[in-house]
Design a protein around this motif. Structure first.
Motif, PDB file in Angstrom:
ATOM      1  N   VAL A 171       0.838  -1.204   0.000  1.00 21.81           N
ATOM      2  CA  VAL A 171       0.000   0.000   0.000  1.00 21.81           C
ATOM      3  C   VAL A 171       0.870   1.249   0.000  1.00 21.81           C
ATOM      4  O   VAL A 171       0.615   2.203  -0.734  1.00 21.81           O
ATOM      5  CB  VAL A 171      -0.954  -0.011   1.207  1.00 21.81           C
ATOM      6  N   GLU A 172       1.918   1.238   0.832  1.00 23.09           N
ATOM      7  CA  GLU A 172       2.812   2.388   0.893  1.00 23.09           C
ATOM      8  C   GLU A 172       3.491   2.625  -0.450  1.00 23.09           C
ATOM      9  O   GLU A 172       3.721   3.773  -0.842  1.00 23.09           O
ATOM     10  CB  GLU A 172       3.861   2.176   1.984  1.00 23.09           C
ATOM     11  N   LYS A 173       3.823   1.568  -1.146  1.00 15.63           N
ATOM     12  CA  LYS A 173       4.466   1.712  -2.450  1.00 15.63           C
ATOM     13  C   LYS A 173       3.536   2.417  -3.432  1.00 15.63           C
ATOM     14  O   LYS A 173       3.974   3.217  -4.263  1.00 15.63           O
ATOM     15  CB  LYS A 173       4.851   0.330  -2.988  1.00 15.63           C
ATOM     16  N   MET A 174       2.246   2.131  -3.345  1.00 16.27           N
ATOM     17  CA  MET A 174       1.283   2.792  -4.223  1.00 16.27           C
ATOM     18  C   MET A 174       1.187   4.288  -3.927  1.00 16.27           C
ATOM     19  O   MET A 174       0.880   5.088  -4.805  1.00 16.27           O
ATOM     20  CB  MET A 174      -0.105   2.155  -4.054  1.00 16.27           C
ATOM     21  N   LEU A 175       1.440   4.668  -2.668  1.00 17.11           N
ATOM     22  CA  LEU A 175       1.321   6.066  -2.268  1.00 17.11           C
ATOM     23  C   LEU A 175       2.636   6.824  -2.356  1.00 17.11           C
ATOM     24  O   LEU A 175       2.654   8.040  -2.158  1.00 17.11           O
ATOM     25  CB  LEU A 175       0.791   6.144  -0.827  1.00 17.11           C
ATOM     26  N   LEU A 176       3.731   6.112  -2.653  1.00 11.13           N
ATOM     27  CA  LEU A 176       5.052   6.746  -2.623  1.00 11.13           C
ATOM     28  C   LEU A 176       5.151   7.891  -3.613  1.00 11.13           C
ATOM     29  O   LEU A 176       5.552   9.015  -3.251  1.00 11.13           O
ATOM     30  CB  LEU A 176       6.126   5.692  -2.926  1.00 11.13           C
ATOM     31  N   ARG A 177       4.774   7.668  -4.862  1.00  6.50           N
ATOM     32  CA  ARG A 177       4.923   8.707  -5.884  1.00  6.50           C
ATOM     33  C   ARG A 177       3.961   9.867  -5.674  1.00  6.50           C
ATOM     34  O   ARG A 177       4.375  11.030  -5.751  1.00  6.50           O
ATOM     35  CB  ARG A 177       4.763   8.090  -7.266  1.00  6.50           C
ATOM     36  N   PRO A 178       2.659   9.625  -5.402  1.00  2.30           N
ATOM     37  CA  PRO A 178       1.801  10.795  -5.149  1.00  2.30           C
ATOM     38  C   PRO A 178       2.214  11.606  -3.935  1.00  2.30           C
ATOM     39  O   PRO A 178       2.087  12.832  -3.938  1.00  2.30           O
ATOM     40  CB  PRO A 178       0.396  10.180  -4.978  1.00  2.30           C
ATOM     41  N   ARG A 179       2.730  10.939  -2.911  1.00  2.00           N
ATOM     42  CA  ARG A 179       3.204  11.687  -1.744  1.00  2.00           C
ATOM     43  C   ARG A 179       4.418  12.537  -2.087  1.00  2.00           C
ATOM     44  O   ARG A 179       4.519  13.696  -1.671  1.00  2.00           O
ATOM     45  CB  ARG A 179       3.541  10.713  -0.616  1.00  2.00           C
ATOM     46  N   ALA A 180       5.349  11.961  -2.845  1.00  3.87           N
ATOM     47  CA  ALA A 180       6.540  12.722  -3.231  1.00  3.87           C
ATOM     48  C   ALA A 180       6.163  13.913  -4.104  1.00  3.87           C
ATOM     49  O   ALA A 180       6.697  15.015  -3.943  1.00  3.87           O
ATOM     50  CB  ALA A 180       7.524  11.806  -3.965  1.00  3.87           C
ATOM     51  N   THR A 181       5.232  13.705  -5.025  1.00  7.36           N
ATOM     52  CA  THR A 181       4.766  14.801  -5.880  1.00  7.36           C
ATOM     53  C   THR A 181       4.137  15.911  -5.041  1.00  7.36           C
ATOM     54  O   THR A 181       4.405  17.100  -5.252  1.00  7.36           O
ATOM     55  CB  THR A 181       3.738  14.280  -6.902  1.00  7.36           C
ATOM     56  N   THR A 182       3.310  15.517  -4.095  1.00  8.48           N
ATOM     57  CA  THR A 182       2.633  16.506  -3.249  1.00  8.48           C
ATOM     58  C   THR A 182       3.627  17.294  -2.415  1.00  8.48           C
ATOM     59  O   THR A 182       3.511  18.519  -2.268  1.00  8.48           O
ATOM     60  CB  THR A 182       1.618  15.789  -2.332  1.00  8.48           C
ATOM     61  N   ARG A 183       4.623  16.616  -1.876  1.00 11.33           N
ATOM     62  CA  ARG A 183       5.618  17.309  -1.053  1.00 11.33           C
ATOM     63  C   ARG A 183       6.421  18.312  -1.867  1.00 11.33           C
ATOM     64  O   ARG A 183       6.703  19.421  -1.400  1.00 11.33           O
ATOM     65  CB  ARG A 183       6.544  16.287  -0.403  1.00 11.33           C
ATOM     66  N   LEU A 184       6.800  17.914  -3.081  1.00 14.88           N
ATOM     67  CA  LEU A 184       7.547  18.838  -3.922  1.00 14.88           C
ATOM     68  C   LEU A 184       6.703  20.053  -4.285  1.00 14.88           C
ATOM     69  O   LEU A 184       7.172  21.198  -4.214  1.00 14.88           O
ATOM     70  CB  LEU A 184       8.014  18.123  -5.183  1.00 14.88           C
ATOM     71  N   LEU A 185       5.455  19.813  -4.677  1.00 13.29           N
ATOM     72  CA  LEU A 185       4.581  20.935  -5.019  1.00 13.29           C
ATOM     73  C   LEU A 185       4.365  21.843  -3.812  1.00 13.29           C
ATOM     74  O   LEU A 185       4.352  23.072  -3.937  1.00 13.29           O
ATOM     75  CB  LEU A 185       3.237  20.418  -5.533  1.00 13.29           C
ATOM     76  N   ALA A 186       4.180  21.233  -2.643  1.00 17.15           N
ATOM     77  CA  ALA A 186       3.983  22.038  -1.435  1.00 17.15           C
ATOM     78  C   ALA A 186       5.217  22.879  -1.133  1.00 17.15           C
ATOM     79  O   ALA A 186       5.103  24.049  -0.741  1.00 17.15           O
ATOM     80  CB  ALA A 186       3.660  21.127  -0.249  1.00 17.15           C
ATOM     81  N   ALA A 187       6.405  22.297  -1.330  1.00 18.04           N
ATOM     82  CA  ALA A 187       7.643  23.061  -1.101  1.00 18.04           C
ATOM     83  C   ALA A 187       7.734  24.233  -2.070  1.00 18.04           C
ATOM     84  O   ALA A 187       8.100  25.349  -1.680  1.00 18.04           O
ATOM     85  CB  ALA A 187       8.857  22.141  -1.251  1.00 18.04           C
ATOM     86  N   PHE A 188       7.384  23.993  -3.339  1.00 21.59           N
ATOM     87  CA  PHE A 188       7.414  25.082  -4.321  1.00 21.59           C
ATOM     88  C   PHE A 188       6.390  26.157  -3.956  1.00 21.59           C
ATOM     89  O   PHE A 188       6.664  27.360  -4.093  1.00 21.59           O
ATOM     90  CB  PHE A 188       7.113  24.537  -5.715  1.00 21.59           C
TER      91      PHE A 188
END
Length: 800
Positions: free
Chosen positions: A664-681
């Protein structure tokens, strides 16, 4: 060149005299230039740089398209027919992932393998580094191959890397295979997330109609377009006829291989690069404002230079040189930040593509960074440069230094701040939509409970476990031994566990229907044991679960999911209905004895498909996933799995041992990383926009110090002065937010494909972001306004 060298020396002296300004502006530019360079390196590696194979543009993935499946695998007769009659392809090859048990060593091991047609490496354009490629005779008709190719990594890791590897024997799935070659060190097959160890040639059985299991890769004939090749395969479909009696003819889908491999990453990469591009523009506006203030404070110096004969072009050049030099300083710092940022972006990309297209700091990326630095310097330096080169000299020479600064207000500074606010709002809205989308994905009920479950994969050797009785005895024996362990709540096994990246399915026939294509339906097939639904806590909605009474001699039964009932039975009564799987007269009709809740099998974002579960006892397979629900720690349960498998068969390798929560965590890994990067920007954009608002108002207050002092001396209340300055800031904010809302409405429509459970225009997100940005801007306005209202009139009147 002499003038350029003089301007360069002057710019260096000017920037070193103000280290605070230089460092602040340089770090700001470093963040945005480095982030842009990181995203460019990913886009260059994934989308722009060709695959590392000969003539990669001619490599094409091919699927057949059925009524219910748009990207179906291909049957051997279809592949053989395409190869024989196609003129649009010079070659077509089949491949399919599998795994093999390597025994005869100190410890049995599972090796990752791919079954291929003998011409596969000829299609890809790869030759073995040692030994030879496969020949047609390596895949004898109706027989099993005895030849294998091994990867360079497997040769080094498992076979010792010796020069005598060709001819070495490997015992795979209980049979001896001879190594005929070793693939090059730099070869990696990008279709699969794991590196392949062994390649096995496979014969194509022309009688296996309806058995769709082959993936197909082709090389276009010279001068053939993708559309022409598709039309040609459609023509071939007419020649080879219908795959089965009564079944409609399959159509064809084609896609460039690189486009196929990067399909899941393309939208995310472009979205992130657009986001970091917005941050770059905001930073440029911010630094342009700072440079504009510096230019205004040095107007008298510029006027003296003009009076001494400096032309307008020379003054423009001098200003731009300083801007570009500052930007190059930021670019150098940005390249250093890239080394850290590359690791973050790697989590967004498929591991299979990273092997053939690694993210690296190469010449192309460095060249892009240099061009971006120069372009950024020209962009943010243009406004102050135009202002410096176009000023009226005589009035400035007559004024005192302070007066020059006091009258040097420039409307461009306000315009730049509005641009920053608008861009920040667009980025914040986009981030809000992505965050909401991630929340929706995390809130999805997958139909099972992963907590407390561990999983392991087992694939039995075909010779050792050829009889169904041996397959049943092996898996049932392990389940019984595990259930006897303390803390174990349930044990089950299934051929395709949820979120495992694999699946299988086919047609079925409803009893009582007509024998016409319209009565043919498609369902996912699962083979499961008693205890599987309990181990995964998948609810039984109607009827019963599998039990010990369901044996190979009992009446054939089947369990279906709720999606099956909704789609094929109109949501009506399912129990007692009978279906026949596979559209074969040899398959018995199976009675539906239970209905279970839907499971998100492939991804968390795709709705559950119709699924059918057959009891393992009535259809035993060699490859199964064991699932154990335990009250104890996962490590203990995984160790128990290893021990019990070894106790039943010491030659049987076990692999993919992990807690099920990791899937389950593997399925969420990429969307979480995308969200964190966008939030940082987005955070960086808001900070830059807030600093921009504060800077404009602070400078405006310093310009109007005498004016505000006169107002207060004539009786103006400090609150009136406060309101006067705040009003200026709020007008800037309102304009920027208004423009940003309009721009966000257009930009977010382009994000629709990356969102889940949220519309591109979500009123609450738009309104919330507008209010939040307005509040942040208001705080930035409040500080200089408060300072202006507290300056004593006597001090303000002396400010000249």
């Amino acid at each position: 060149m002499d003038s350029l060298r003089q301007d360069l020396r002057y710019a260096i002296r000017t920037l070193t005299r103000t280290p605070g300004f230089t460092l602040a502006a340089g770090l700001t530019l470093a963040l945005v230039i480095g982030a842009n360079a990181v995203l460019f390196s990913a886009i260059h590696a994934m989308l722009l740089r060709p695959l590392p194979f000969p003539s990669p543009d001619s490599l094409v993935r091919v699927w057949c398209e059925q009524d219910s499946v748009t990207h179906a695998s291909v049957s051997p007769p279809e592949l053989l027919g395409w190869r024989e009659h196609s003129k649009g392809f010079s070659q077509l090859a089949g491949f399919g992932r599998t795994s093999l048990n390597w025994t005869g060593t100190s410890e049995p091991e599972r090796v990752r393998a791919v079954r291929i047609t003998p011409n596969f490496f000829s299609v890809v354009g790869v030759r073995p580094a040692h030994g030879r490629d496969f020949r047609e005779e390596d895949a004898p008709a109706g027989g099993d191959t005895s030849a294998v190719l091994v990867s360079h990594g497997f040769w080094q890791r498992a076979l010792g890397g010796g020069a005598d590897v060709v001819g070495q024997t490997l015992v795979l799935n209980g049979r001896s295979h001879s190594v005929v070659g070793v693939l090059p060190e730099d070869f990696s097959f990008p279709e699969f997330s794991e590196e392949t160890d062994v390649w096995v040639p496979e014969w194509q059985d022309p009688q296996q109609h309806g058995n769709h299991y082959q993936s197909v890769l082709g090389r276009l004939a010279p001068g053939t377009t993708l559309e022409a090749a598709r039309a040609d395969l459609e023509r071939v479909a007419e020649i080879i006829g219908e795959p089965e009696p009564g079944q409609s003819r399959h159509t064809v889908r084609l896609k460039g291989w690189q486009d196929h491999l990067t399909a899941n990453s393309r939208d995310t990469l472009w979205m992130l690069w657009a986001a970091v591009g917005f941050v770059l523009l905001i930073a440029c506006a911010n630094v342009a404002n700072l440079m504009l203030v510096r230019t205004m404070s040095r107007q008298r110096d510029g006027a003296i230079r003009a009076a001494l004969g400096a032309s307008q072009g020379r003054r423009l050049q001098q200003s731009l040189v300083e801007s570009v030099l500052l930007s190059l300083f930021g670019g150098v710092l940005g390249v250093l930040l890239m080394l850290w940022g590359l690791e973050l972006v790697r989590t967004l990309l498929p591991a299979s593509m990273l092997r053939v297209a690694p993210l690296e700091l190469n010449g192309t990326v460095l060249g892009f960074s240099a061009l971006l630095s120069v372009g950024t310097g020209l962009l943010f330096g243009m406004a102050p440069a135009m202002h410096a080169s176009g000023m009226n000299v005589l009035p400035l020479l007559r004024q005192s230094g302070s007066a020059v600064g006091a009258r040097a207000g420039h409307p461009l500074r306000s315009a730049l701040v509005m641009v920053q606010l608008a861009l920040a709002l667009v980025l914040m809205v986009g981030t809000g939509l992505i965050v909401r989308s991630l929340q929706n994905v995390q809130a999805v009920d997958p139909g099972f409970d992963a907590e407390g479950v561990v999983a392991a994969r087992l694939t039995l050797a075909p010779d050792t476990y050829a009889e169904d009785t041996r397959k049943r005895a092996f898996f049932d024996g392990i389940a019984e031994r595990l259930m006897a362990r303390p803390g174990v709540e349930a044990v089950g096994f299934i051929n395709d566990a949820p979120l495992g990246g694999s699946g299988s399915g086919g047609d079925f026939f409803l009893e009582g229907g007509s024998a016409s294509p319209s009565e043919r339906y498609y369902t996912e097939y699962r083979v499961a044991s008693p205890g599987y639904f309990s181990a995964m806590r998948i609810g039984v909605r109607q009827g019963r679960d599998f039990g010990p009474q369901d044996t190979e001699k009992s009446a054939p039964i089947i369990i279906v999911n709720e999606a099956f009932v909704r789609k094929f039975l109109g949501g009506g009564e399912a129990l007692g209905r009978r279906v026949r799987l596979g559209w074969s007269e040899e398959q018995p009709f199976r009675e539906i004895v239970g209905v279970v809740e839907d499971v998100r099998h492939e991804t968390l974002t795709e709705p559950a498909k119709p699924e059918s579960y057959v009891p393992f006892a009535q259809y035993p397979l060699r490859a199964m996933t064991m699932l154990v629900r335990t009250h104890g720690p996962s490590a203990a349960a995984l160790a128990a799995l290893r021990e019990e498998v070894k106790a039943v068969d010491g030659e049987q390798p076990i692999y993919d041992l992990l807690p099920f929560t990791e899937r389950v965590e593997k399925m969420l890994l990429r969307p979480r990383a995308t969200t964190r990067l966008l939030a940082a920007f987005a955070v960086l954009a808001v900070l830059l926009a807030g600093v921009g608002v504060y800077g404009v108002l602070a400078y405006s207050v310093s310009q109007r110090t005498r004016e505000l002092g006169i107002r207060m001396a004539l009786g103006a209340h400090p609150q009136q002065v406060l309101g006067l300055v705040l009003g200026q800031g709020l007008r800037l904010t309102a304009a920027g937010v208004g423009v940003g809302l309009i721009a966000a409405f257009g930009c977010t429509r382009l994000m629709a494909a990356t969102l889940y459970g949220v519309e591109p225009f979500a009123p609450d997100i738009f309104l919330g972001v507008a209010v939040a940005l307005s509040v942040i801007s208001l705080v930035a306005c409040w500080l200089p306004a408060l300072r202006a209202s507290r300056v004593p009139p006597s001090v303000s009147l002396r400010a000249e």
